[in-house]
Design an enzyme around this catalytic site. Structure first.
Site, PDB file in Angstrom:
ATOM      1  N   TYR A 118       0.864  -1.188   0.000  1.00 53.01           N
ATOM      2  CA  TYR A 118       0.000   0.000   0.000  1.00 53.01           C
ATOM      3  C   TYR A 118       0.892   1.227   0.000  1.00 53.01           C
ATOM      4  O   TYR A 118       1.909   1.273   0.691  1.00 53.01           O
ATOM      5  CB  TYR A 118      -0.890   0.029   1.248  1.00 53.01           C
ATOM      6  CG  TYR A 118      -1.629   1.345   1.420  1.00 53.01           C
ATOM      7  CD1 TYR A 118      -2.889   1.537   0.862  1.00 53.01           C
ATOM      8  CD2 TYR A 118      -1.048   2.413   2.114  1.00 53.01           C
ATOM      9  CE1 TYR A 118      -3.556   2.743   1.000  1.00 53.01           C
ATOM     10  CE2 TYR A 118      -1.710   3.625   2.253  1.00 53.01           C
ATOM     11  CZ  TYR A 118      -2.963   3.780   1.691  1.00 53.01           C
ATOM     12  OH  TYR A 118      -3.615   4.995   1.815  1.00 53.01           O
ATOM     13  N   GLU A 206      -3.316   7.643  -4.038  1.00 54.36           N
ATOM     14  CA  GLU A 206      -3.365   6.398  -3.274  1.00 54.36           C
ATOM     15  C   GLU A 206      -3.260   5.229  -4.244  1.00 54.36           C
ATOM     16  O   GLU A 206      -4.083   5.094  -5.155  1.00 54.36           O
ATOM     17  CB  GLU A 206      -4.664   6.291  -2.469  1.00 54.36           C
ATOM     18  CG  GLU A 206      -4.717   5.045  -1.595  1.00 54.36           C
ATOM     19  CD  GLU A 206      -5.994   4.957  -0.779  1.00 54.36           C
ATOM     20  OE1 GLU A 206      -5.917   5.006   0.458  1.00 54.36           O
ATOM     21  OE2 GLU A 206      -7.075   4.842  -1.401  1.00 54.36           O
TER      22      GLU A 206
END
Length: 397
Positions: A118, A206
């Site tokens: 992530y 993101e």
């Protein structure tokens, strides 16, 4: 301004970030053509069909599917396009899917195992610095990771005077447990990602997941990108990417007439001049036992036309049971605002079916109160904050 995954990936690729390649399709036939083109360009045999909506958790809602042949590409694209996709980040009605991204399969076998990470770039408002947030737990909801395993989330703050430094990119690759070719690839990826974030005037990038492939390439498999609205005047190429179908139609209409409007879930409509006063007014409504139905800043020119436009926007929300107008007369005179309210009310005739409380303070406030009180209209006037709160509480009962 939020972007679709494919648009975010276009920006990333323009700054040298490796991405999972894909082609947008608006119907099943286009999806098949896209799959054929991808196979010719990349050699991929399988294809990932991804719904393009402004919401995370698409896979959980059935918006991301793997197709192992062209027949499945056609079937799955046909199923996803036109569906109302419900995810943890949408309403119960979901969002209608107008297009899909047909992407290459990047989870191919090789010399090593694939790994998912992530990574996001955003502003740390507490320190006033950009930061890179990253974790070894890619592919999962970052909120869940933060709650259950917070020690697996790392952050790297960037000094605005120097920008991202080489040792910081290497530190990120090290903390992700990479070595060799994958380590070098990750440092390049992080450097390019931060450059894309800064030079596109984004408020957030993101990537979940960032993938280490079986042959040690590092790439963005997903992309959630938000561009700072305040910078769109100098990023016109990104402003053209705006998909109004994905935005609240009332907010779109308000923006078109120059009103700063945010839709909320309450029962008291707000019409205020100034963002700070608007926030205080929302607190005032909650103290009075109501819930704000919107944030609406009419700015410094609260004339009759602007007030009427604001009325019409607020009343499009069927949940609104009352409207509180709270204006501070600094630049604008209160008596002019009051006359604007009266004129707008008369112009709209019987379309206003909810009580209105008007609180005007500042230049000519007493004169404004007289105009409201003598108008003969069903409008309640107030001068003090507490008085306005009491009247809101009264009309809600």
């Amino acid at each position: 301004m939020n972007l679709h995954e494919y648009q975010g990936k276009e920006i990333l690729e323009s700054f040298g970030v490796r991405i999972q390649r894909g082609i947008v399709a608006h119907n099943a036939k286009e999806a098949v053509d896209a799959a054929k083109q991808l196979t010719a360009e990349t050699g991929t045999g399988w294809h990932v069909i991804k719904a393009q909506v402004h919401a995370g958790g698409r896979g959980k809602g059935g918006g991301v599917k793997l197709a192992k042949n062209l027949k499945e590409v056609e079937e799955l694209a046909g199923q996803i396009i036109g569906m109302n996709l419900v995810t943890p980040q949408t309403s119960a009605e979901g969002k209608k899917v107008h297009q899909v991204l047909v992407a290459e399969d990047v989870y191919y076998p090789g010399d090593s195992e694939t790994s998912e990470f992530y990574m996001s770039v955003l502003l740390n408002r507490g320190t006033g610095r950009n930061m890179i947030m990253y974790s070894t737990e890619g592919g999962m909801d970052i909120e869940e990771v933060a709650e259950k395993t917070p020690h697996l989330i790392f952050t790297e703050e960037i000094d605005p005077a120097t920008g991202l430094l080489g040792f910081q990119a290497r530190k990120i690759a090290f903390n992700l447990g990479l070595s060799g070719t994958a380590f070098k690839e990750m440092t390049k990826f992080v450097t390019a990602l931060y450059k894309a974030y800064v030079q596109s005037d984004s408020s957030m990038f993101e990537i979940n997941p960032v993938l280490k492939t079986s042959d040690d390439k590092i790439m963005a498999v997903d992309a959630k990108v938000s561009i700072d609205d305040n910078a769109l005047y100098r990023r016109k190429q990104y402003a053209e990417m705006r998909d109004l179908r994905e935005e609240n139609p009332i907010e779109v209409e308000a923006r078109a007439v120059g009103l700063n409007y945010v839709d909320l879930d309450g029962n008291v409509g707000c019409m205020v001049n100034g963002a700070g006063l608007a926030m205080a007014t929302m607190d005032l409504i909650k103290m009075a036992g109501g819930e704000p139905a919107n944030f609406l800043d009419v700015g410094g020119t609260a004339d009759a036309k602007r007030v009427e436009e604001a009325f019409r926007i607020i009343l499009k929300d069927p949940a609104v049971k009352a409207i509180l107008i709270n204006i501070f007369g600094g630049i604008v005179r209160c008596d002019r605002v009051a006359q604007g309210v009266v004129d707008a009310y008369k112009n709209m005739g019987d379309s206003i079916k909810v009580p209105i409380i008007v609180r005007l303070q500042g230049t000519n406030a007493e004169m404004a109160k007289e105009i409201i009180d003598n108008s003969g209209l069903a409008v309640h006037s107030a001068v003090q904050f507490k008085e306005a709160a009491d009247k809101v509480e009264e009309v809600l009962k």
